[in-house]
Design an enzyme around this catalytic site. Structure first.
Site, PDB file in Angstrom:
ATOM      1  N   GLN A   1       8.563  -4.466  -3.220  1.00  0.00           N
ATOM      2  CA  GLN A   1       7.138  -4.210  -4.767  1.00  0.00           C
ATOM      3  C   GLN A   1       7.615  -2.960  -5.620  1.00  0.00           C
ATOM      4  O   GLN A   1       8.205  -2.108  -5.033  1.00  0.00           O
ATOM      5  CB  GLN A   1       5.018  -3.537  -3.910  1.00  0.00           C
ATOM      6  CG  GLN A   1       4.674  -3.288  -4.522  1.00  0.00           C
ATOM      7  CD  GLN A   1       3.884  -4.934  -5.200  1.00  0.00           C
ATOM      8  OE1 GLN A   1       4.274  -6.216  -5.203  1.00  0.00           O
ATOM      9  NE2 GLN A   1       2.415  -5.141  -5.538  1.00  0.00           N
TER      10      GLN A   1
ATOM     11  N   ASP B   1     -11.251  -7.213   0.184  1.00  0.00           N
ATOM     12  CA  ASP B   1     -11.971  -7.537   1.468  1.00  0.00           C
ATOM     13  C   ASP B   1     -12.130  -8.661   2.234  1.00  0.00           C
ATOM     14  O   ASP B   1     -13.172  -9.886   3.091  1.00  0.00           O
ATOM     15  CB  ASP B   1     -13.732  -8.319   0.792  1.00  0.00           C
ATOM     16  CG  ASP B   1     -14.157  -6.746   0.630  1.00  0.00           C
ATOM     17  OD1 ASP B   1     -13.313  -5.546  -0.113  1.00  0.00           O
ATOM     18  OD2 ASP B   1     -15.508  -7.354  -0.898  1.00  0.00           O
TER      19      ASP B   1
ATOM     20  N   MET C   1       1.249  -1.021  -0.086  1.00  0.00           N
ATOM     21  CA  MET C   1       0.121   0.221  -0.277  1.00  0.00           C
ATOM     22  C   MET C   1       0.811   1.006   0.180  1.00  0.00           C
ATOM     23  O   MET C   1       1.352   1.543   1.000  1.00  0.00           O
ATOM     24  CB  MET C   1      -1.097   0.177   1.552  1.00  0.00           C
ATOM     25  CG  MET C   1      -2.190  -1.664   0.820  1.00  0.00           C
ATOM     26  SD  MET C   1      -2.991  -1.082   2.921  1.00  0.00           S
ATOM     27  CE  MET C   1      -1.463  -1.877   3.945  1.00  0.00           C
TER      28      MET C   1
ATOM     29  N   LYS D   1       1.396  -9.597  -9.017  1.00  0.00           N
ATOM     30  CA  LYS D   1       0.278  -8.887  -7.875  1.00  0.00           C
ATOM     31  C   LYS D   1      -0.218  -8.750  -9.425  1.00  0.00           C
ATOM     32  O   LYS D   1      -0.542  -7.840  -9.731  1.00  0.00           O
ATOM     33  CB  LYS D   1       0.249  -8.471  -7.374  1.00  0.00           C
ATOM     34  CG  LYS D   1      -0.822  -8.130  -6.589  1.00  0.00           C
ATOM     35  CD  LYS D   1      -1.008  -7.340  -4.741  1.00  0.00           C
ATOM     36  CE  LYS D   1      -1.935  -6.685  -4.061  1.00  0.00           C
ATOM     37  NZ  LYS D   1      -3.048  -6.161  -4.608  1.00  0.00           N
TER      38      LYS D   1
ATOM     39  N   CYS E   1      -2.172  -2.616  -9.484  1.00  0.00           N
ATOM     40  CA  CYS E   1      -2.695  -1.374  -9.002  1.00  0.00           C
ATOM     41  C   CYS E   1      -3.231  -0.372  -9.954  1.00  0.00           C
ATOM     42  O   CYS E   1      -2.734  -0.128 -11.484  1.00  0.00           O
ATOM     43  CB  CYS E   1      -1.441  -0.125  -8.303  1.00  0.00           C
ATOM     44  SG  CYS E   1      -1.888   1.388  -7.766  1.00  0.00           S
TER      45      CYS E   1
END
Length: 403
Positions: free
Chosen positions: A95, A235, A17, A169, A124
């Site tokens: 990342q 989630d 993040m 990812k 992203c």
């Protein structure tokens, strides 16, 4: 099963993040039980050319570049890792934001000896990531994405002098059959594991993650046949939910993003085990001070942890120094250690560039100066009773608390 992901209890990891995934959040997540932590996306050109700078005062390793401001100013930190709790413990995945196979390799070589793996960001959807063909934009250029991954595996992956696993990812494609086709290509590049954010690129966090069993099981089947580890994201609010989903679909684990942003103690267990926000905010503040985290970044993250309905929220928003924060969160024992850091009148250049799209790094909390602490402190937020002296004796003193 990929060697990089041993099958014991399913993994529950901190997702990458921007801004939130800086060192204090990662350390607190590890303390509360995160299996691994992903750093925030760092763009290839930002880390290339940086100088690896040991920072023994705070037991960190910094990757620095000369300041963009006045000559003679301390170099700015592009990336910082804790030498014991992340590097020696093999807990940190770097990342990488990239859209160029050669630059990706050059960037990976800079940090490969200090991280447990390199993860390519192909998920992203935000402008700061996709505007140069990075992030989710790579889903539209699968040949390029596969070339980046293949080059990384050959240059720094298992069997090389660096010997770090490579991962990627992604997000779901539409129609979802395209996702299966992409995954089949990705697992042939030599990656150790794959993370799938269970949303499509146009979807936003407020939209529920996709939980179609046919899609999840299809992805898992492809990964299992190729011996590639599989994580999912979207989630997942706490460790118990991660474990349940992993067992239900034979996953290697799950990533937690927004829930960890609001309260890193979500890695402990179920919802009832999540610690009160005030306790977490105090631990975060202590941790941020211990590792000389940039003041504006500390404020940014605390604004996610502190209850927005509590009066302390507005007070934190108005805080000008670390000492202010100590008083607001009622931790006077930290005040003597607080550095008086005034709130900058304007955001650092890195932040302005990131917002306008003309940035070097997605680590918009940049501009941190290497620490110069001389006083002895305990890493209150990191390890409770693990002192700097004990850290010097080696990782055996510190790592058990992360298991």
């Amino acid at each position: 099963m990929a060697s990089g992901l041993p099958r014991k209890r399913p993994l529950c990891v901190l997702a990458p993040m921007v801004r939130t995934g800086e060192l204090p959040t990662r350390l607190l997540s590890l303390k509360y039980g995160a299996s691994l932590v992903w750093g925030p996306e760092t763009v290839d050109k930002a880390i290339i050319g940086s100088t690896r700078t040991p920072n023994p005062a705070i037991f960190c390793t910094d990757f620095t570049k000369p300041s963009n401001n006045k000559p003679g100013e301390a170099p700015r930190v592009v990336f910082r890792t804790h030498s014991i709790l992340e590097t020696a413990a093999r807990k940190l995945i770097f990342q990488l934001g990239t859209a160029d196979p050669a630059l990706a390799v050059d960037a990976a070589r800079v940090v490969a000896r200090d991280v447990a793996g390199i993860g390519v960001n192909a998920g992203c959807p935000k402008h700061f990531s996709i505007h140069s063909g990075m992030g989710a934009a790579l889903l539209q250029t699968p040949d390029l994405l596969c070339e980046i991954l293949t080059n990384l595996v050959k240059a720094v992956g298992p069997g090389t002098e660096f010997n770090v696993p490579i991962s990627v990812k992604i997000r779901l494609l539409e129609p979802h059959e395209k996702t299966f086709g992409l995954v089949e290509r990705l697992v042939k590049t030599g990656i150790e594991h794959l993370t799938v954010h269970m949303r499509t690129t146009p979807m936003r966090p407020r939209e529920p993650a996709i939980r179609d069993p046919e899609i999840i099981r299809g992805i898992v089947r492809i990964c299992r046949e190729a011996g590639v580890g599989i994580l999912v994201n979207g989630d997942i609010d706490h460790r118990a939910a991660s474990d349940y989903l992993s067992e239900q679909y034979d996953l290697d684990g799950c990533m937690i993003a927004r829930a960890a942003e609001a309260n890193p103690s979500c890695f402990i267990g179920g919802q009832k085990e999540v610690k009160p926000w005030l306790d977490v905010a105090r631990e975060f503040l202590a941790t941020a001070m211990d590792v000389d985290n940039h003041f504006s970044n500390t404020k940014f993250i605390l604004n996610h942890i502190v209850d927005s309905k509590n009066p302390k929220y507005k007070q934190i928003t108005s805080a000008k120094t670390y000492k202010d924060m100590c008083e607001i969160l009622e931790v006077p024992e930290l005040s003597s250690d607080a550095e008086v850091v005034k709130e900058p009148k304007k955001e650092p250049e890195a932040v302005e560039k990131a917002k306008s799209g003309g940035y070097e790094s997605a680590v918009v909390a940049g501009g941190v100066a290497p620490g110069k602490k001389t006083k002895k402190q305990k890493l209150r937020g990191v390890g409770g009773q693990v002192s700097h002296k004990k850290q010097q004796q080696g990782m055996t003193q510190a790592v058990p608390m992360l298991s």
